[in-house]
Design a protein around this motif. Structure first.
Motif, mmCIF file in Angstrom:
data_model
loop_
_atom_site.group_PDB
_atom_site.id
_atom_site.type_symbol
_atom_site.label_atom_id
_atom_site.label_comp_id
_atom_site.label_asym_id
_atom_site.label_seq_id
_atom_site.Cartn_x
_atom_site.Cartn_y
_atom_site.Cartn_z
ATOM 1 N N THR A 1 -20.104 -15.753 -12.493
ATOM 2 C CA THR A 1 -20.319 -16.322 -13.696
ATOM 3 C C THR A 1 -21.932 -16.662 -13.651
ATOM 4 O O THR A 1 -22.352 -16.307 -14.788
ATOM 5 C CB THR A 1 -19.727 -16.990 -14.507
ATOM 6 N N ARG A 2 -22.077 -17.036 -12.875
ATOM 7 C CA ARG A 2 -23.995 -17.630 -12.691
ATOM 8 C C ARG A 2 -24.772 -16.497 -12.059
ATOM 9 O O ARG A 2 -26.112 -16.912 -13.073
ATOM 10 C CB ARG A 2 -23.892 -18.961 -11.425
ATOM 11 N N TRP A 3 -24.396 -15.862 -11.813
ATOM 12 C CA TRP A 3 -25.215 -14.335 -11.569
ATOM 13 C C TRP A 3 -25.222 -13.761 -12.922
ATOM 14 O O TRP A 3 -26.481 -13.429 -13.425
ATOM 15 C CB TRP A 3 -24.745 -13.542 -10.271
ATOM 16 N N LEU A 4 -23.928 -13.807 -13.565
ATOM 17 C CA LEU A 4 -23.937 -13.274 -14.700
ATOM 18 C C LEU A 4 -24.981 -13.849 -15.816
ATOM 19 O O LEU A 4 -25.445 -13.223 -16.689
ATOM 20 C CB LEU A 4 -22.673 -12.832 -15.753
ATOM 21 N N ALA A 5 -24.313 -15.080 -16.174
ATOM 22 C CA ALA A 5 -26.022 -16.068 -16.899
ATOM 23 C C ALA A 5 -27.428 -16.117 -16.525
ATOM 24 O O ALA A 5 -28.044 -15.700 -17.214
ATOM 25 C CB ALA A 5 -24.796 -17.074 -16.512
ATOM 26 N N ASP A 6 -27.275 -15.910 -15.069
ATOM 27 C CA ASP A 6 -29.292 -15.677 -14.947
ATOM 28 C C ASP A 6 -29.784 -14.318 -15.452
ATOM 29 O O ASP A 6 -30.467 -14.264 -15.452
ATOM 30 C CB ASP A 6 -29.268 -15.991 -13.483
ATOM 31 N N ARG A 7 -28.966 -13.432 -15.315
ATOM 32 C CA ARG A 7 -29.166 -12.677 -15.771
ATOM 33 C C ARG A 7 -29.178 -11.806 -17.523
ATOM 34 O O ARG A 7 -29.495 -10.955 -17.572
ATOM 35 C CB ARG A 7 -28.990 -10.981 -15.451
ATOM 36 N N GLY A 8 -28.843 -13.390 -18.167
ATOM 37 C CA GLY A 8 -29.275 -12.901 -19.692
ATOM 38 C C GLY A 8 -27.824 -12.588 -20.572
ATOM 39 O O GLY A 8 -27.075 -12.306 -21.437
ATOM 40 N N VAL A 9 -26.784 -11.788 -19.281
ATOM 41 C CA VAL A 9 -25.178 -11.383 -20.186
ATOM 42 C C VAL A 9 -25.035 -13.052 -20.575
ATOM 43 O O VAL A 9 -24.428 -13.987 -20.249
ATOM 44 C CB VAL A 9 -24.370 -11.364 -18.764
ATOM 45 N N PRO A 10 -24.324 -13.063 -22.124
ATOM 46 C CA PRO A 10 -23.578 -13.853 -22.520
ATOM 47 C C PRO A 10 -22.172 -14.527 -22.449
ATOM 48 O O PRO A 10 -20.453 -13.525 -22.607
ATOM 49 C CB PRO A 10 -23.223 -13.294 -24.656
ATOM 50 N N VAL A 11 -22.465 -15.092 -21.563
ATOM 51 C CA VAL A 11 -20.735 -15.469 -20.385
ATOM 52 C C VAL A 11 -21.047 -17.391 -20.965
ATOM 53 O O VAL A 11 -21.964 -18.090 -21.301
ATOM 54 C CB VAL A 11 -20.905 -15.172 -19.219
ATOM 55 N N ILE A 12 -19.819 -17.788 -20.690
ATOM 56 C CA ILE A 12 -19.536 -19.283 -21.026
ATOM 57 C C ILE A 12 -20.236 -19.611 -19.476
ATOM 58 O O ILE A 12 -19.537 -19.797 -18.044
ATOM 59 C CB ILE A 12 -18.675 -20.227 -21.070
ATOM 60 N N PRO A 13 -21.064 -20.200 -19.209
ATOM 61 C CA PRO A 13 -21.495 -20.686 -17.240
ATOM 62 C C PRO A 13 -20.984 -21.512 -16.840
ATOM 63 O O PRO A 13 -20.279 -22.295 -17.603
ATOM 64 C CB PRO A 13 -23.504 -20.500 -17.368
ATOM 65 N N PRO A 14 -21.157 -21.975 -15.924
ATOM 66 C CA PRO A 14 -21.070 -23.291 -15.443
ATOM 67 C C PRO A 14 -21.620 -24.170 -15.183
ATOM 68 O O PRO A 14 -23.084 -24.181 -15.662
ATOM 69 C CB PRO A 14 -20.885 -23.335 -13.071
ATOM 70 N N SER A 15 -21.266 -25.099 -15.079
ATOM 71 C CA SER A 15 -22.238 -26.570 -16.186
ATOM 72 C C SER A 15 -23.285 -26.790 -14.992
ATOM 73 O O SER A 15 -23.273 -26.774 -14.197
ATOM 74 C CB SER A 15 -21.318 -28.051 -16.238
ATOM 75 N N PRO A 16 -24.854 -27.160 -15.743
ATOM 76 C CA PRO A 16 -25.887 -27.713 -14.816
ATOM 77 C C PRO A 16 -25.939 -28.396 -14.503
ATOM 78 O O PRO A 16 -26.405 -29.542 -13.682
ATOM 79 C CB PRO A 16 -26.918 -27.112 -15.424
ATOM 80 N N LEU A 17 -24.749 -29.502 -15.124
ATOM 81 C CA LEU A 17 -24.932 -31.228 -14.627
ATOM 82 C C LEU A 17 -23.831 -31.052 -13.531
ATOM 83 O O LEU A 17 -24.664 -32.570 -13.194
ATOM 84 C CB LEU A 17 -24.246 -31.684 -16.222
ATOM 85 N N VAL A 18 -23.432 -30.918 -12.725
ATOM 86 C CA VAL A 18 -22.970 -30.732 -11.283
ATOM 87 C C VAL A 18 -23.017 -29.741 -10.374
ATOM 88 O O VAL A 18 -23.352 -28.625 -11.080
ATOM 89 C CB VAL A 18 -20.935 -30.818 -11.837
ATOM 90 N N PRO A 19 -22.903 -30.165 -9.184
ATOM 91 C CA PRO A 19 -22.342 -28.975 -8.374
ATOM 92 C C PRO A 19 -21.729 -27.799 -8.814
ATOM 93 O O PRO A 19 -20.995 -28.366 -8.999
ATOM 94 C CB PRO A 19 -22.241 -29.467 -7.096
ATOM 95 N N ARG A 20 -22.785 -26.166 -8.655
ATOM 96 C CA ARG A 20 -21.294 -25.634 -8.979
ATOM 97 C C ARG A 20 -20.442 -25.009 -7.529
ATOM 98 O O ARG A 20 -19.867 -23.800 -6.985
ATOM 99 C CB ARG A 20 -21.842 -24.141 -9.046
ATOM 100 N N GLU A 21 -19.070 -26.334 -7.494
ATOM 101 C CA GLU A 21 -18.368 -25.602 -6.663
ATOM 102 C C GLU A 21 -17.458 -26.359 -7.125
ATOM 103 O O GLU A 21 -17.218 -27.454 -7.584
ATOM 104 C CB GLU A 21 -19.380 -26.312 -5.326
ATOM 105 N N PRO A 22 -15.678 -26.040 -6.425
ATOM 106 C CA PRO A 22 -14.501 -26.784 -6.433
ATOM 107 C C PRO A 22 -14.914 -27.408 -6.460
ATOM 108 O O PRO A 22 -15.016 -28.285 -5.324
ATOM 109 C CB PRO A 22 -13.505 -25.438 -6.195
ATOM 110 N N VAL A 23 -13.745 -28.276 -7.433
ATOM 111 C CA VAL A 23 -13.708 -30.169 -6.970
ATOM 112 C C VAL A 23 -12.236 -29.896 -6.478
ATOM 113 O O VAL A 23 -11.599 -30.087 -7.509
ATOM 114 C CB VAL A 23 -14.473 -30.816 -7.820
ATOM 115 N N GLN A 24 -11.466 -31.100 -5.970
ATOM 116 C CA GLN A 24 -10.535 -30.672 -5.822
ATOM 117 C C GLN A 24 -10.347 -33.297 -5.881
ATOM 118 O O GLN A 24 -10.283 -33.879 -5.278
ATOM 119 C CB GLN A 24 -9.902 -30.737 -4.565
ATOM 120 N N HIS A 25 -9.542 -33.348 -6.664
ATOM 121 C CA HIS A 25 -9.072 -34.625 -6.381
ATOM 122 C C HIS A 25 -7.539 -34.331 -7.298
ATOM 123 O O HIS A 25 -6.861 -33.481 -8.115
ATOM 124 C CB HIS A 25 -9.887 -35.037 -7.977
ATOM 125 N N ASP A 26 -6.697 -35.260 -6.592
ATOM 126 C CA ASP A 26 -5.544 -35.311 -6.647
ATOM 127 C C ASP A 26 -4.295 -34.551 -6.562
ATOM 128 O O ASP A 26 -3.268 -34.264 -7.738
ATOM 129 C CB ASP A 26 -5.399 -36.578 -8.883
#
Length: 316
Positions: A81-106
């Motif tokens: 999705t990041r690759w598509l968004a960078d090329r202007g494809v209309p996707v819901i992109p990963p948030s730019p406000l946090v690292p683009r990695e899965p996060v594990q909690h609880d």
């Protein structure tokens, strides 16, 4: 008799997922004071308001999926999705406000996405969306990442699901389960092996595809439709993304493909992917103890499957 998770435990699971998303978001520096659940079926999707961030927390998973394997799948989704968004494809992109990695909690593994405004009162138009899938396929052709062949078919999930349903006549009719076993013996080698697929369907090109019925996963954003939910992104035939949608949507895809100079759907491959999709649906009944609504939701699919050609017309 199958023991289903009671409503209060399902509500507790959802509440824990929301709490995990809130704590993880705050740990990443987000301001979260008014979390709001947007969706809650296989995943809990929560807007971490007032931050413009949405967390998606899978909660209903096959028995063989652990946090590490789930995170691997999530990384592929974030990368595509990041690759598509960078090329202007209309996707819901990963948030730019946090690292683009899965996060594990609880005990949960989650991903974070940009919050988008959805157009109010828009009914889904799957015929129109099926035509839009052609544009997505055209964009995905050049994706350079490494994707596994037909991982979206989840062969381990199908195989385990069929085994877990043995003796569960309250979930699936024994005759239907017997058919599922016999079909899977024919379909499994083609699903598991790219070489076998290519021998079975010579001349059918493979490319990155969405993996999870993109016509159903197009969000009506206020500025236009947005492709979303690439959780099962995979390498496969374009037909995989039309599985289960029926002949009208297939025809809409073909019309759009012809306009773009792309190939039309292959009938034999469509029969194959439809058959595999139906077995995934049957296997989903093994998740019903975690998600009881699946029993009624899958019943129409099983009834439709009974009238379809055995194993999509393939022979062992």
């Amino acid at each position: 008799m199958t023991v289903f998770l009671p409503p209060e435990q399902i509500a507790d699971r959802s509440a824990r997922a929301v709490d995990a998303a809130v704590h993880a978001g705050r740990g990443l520096g987000l301001t979260v004071t008014d979390p709001r659940v947007l969706y809650d079926v296989f995943s809990v999707v929560v807007h971490l308001a007032p931050s413009p961030v949405v967390a998606r927390v899978p909660t209903v998973l096959p028995h063989h999926v652990d946090l590490d394997s789930l995170a691997g799948r999530q990384r592929a989704e974030l990368d595509v999705t990041r690759w598509l968004a960078d090329r202007g494809v209309p996707v819901i992109p990963p948030s730019p406000l946090v690292p683009r990695e899965p996060v594990q909690h609880d005990g949960f593994s989650m991903t974070f996405w940009q919050f988008v405004d959805v157009a109010p009162d828009v009914e889904p138009d799957y015929l129109a969306n099926a035509g839009l899938v052609v544009d997505l396929h055209a964009a995905l052709r050049d994706y350079p990442g490494d994707l596994a062949f037909l991982s979206a078919a989840e062969p381990r999930f199908i195989e385990d699901g069929i085994a877990l349903l043995d003796g569960r006549a309250d979930l699936v009719d024994p005759a239907d389960l017997d058919r599922a076993r016999r079909e899977w013996r024919i379909l499994a080698p083609v699903v598991r092996s790219r070489a076998t697929f290519e021998r079975t369907f010579p001349g059918i090109d493979l490319q990155p595809v969405h993996g999870d019925c993109p016509a159903v996963n197009i969000v009506p954003g206020v500025r236009g439709p947005l492709y979303a939910d690439f959780e099962l992104v995979t390498l496969g035939p374009v037909e995989w993304d039309l599985a289960g949608l029926g002949p009208d949507c297939e025809a809409a895809y073909d019309r759009a493909a012809q306009r773009r100079g792309m190939r039309r759907l292959d009938r034999d491959v469509m029969s194959f992917v439809n058959a595999v999709g139906m077995l995934r649906g049957v296997a989903c009944l093994a998740l019903a103890p975690q998600l009881p609504l699946l029993v009624d939701a899958i019943r129409p699919l099983v009834e439709r499957w009974r009238s379809m050609p055995f194993a999509g017309g393939l022979t062992g």
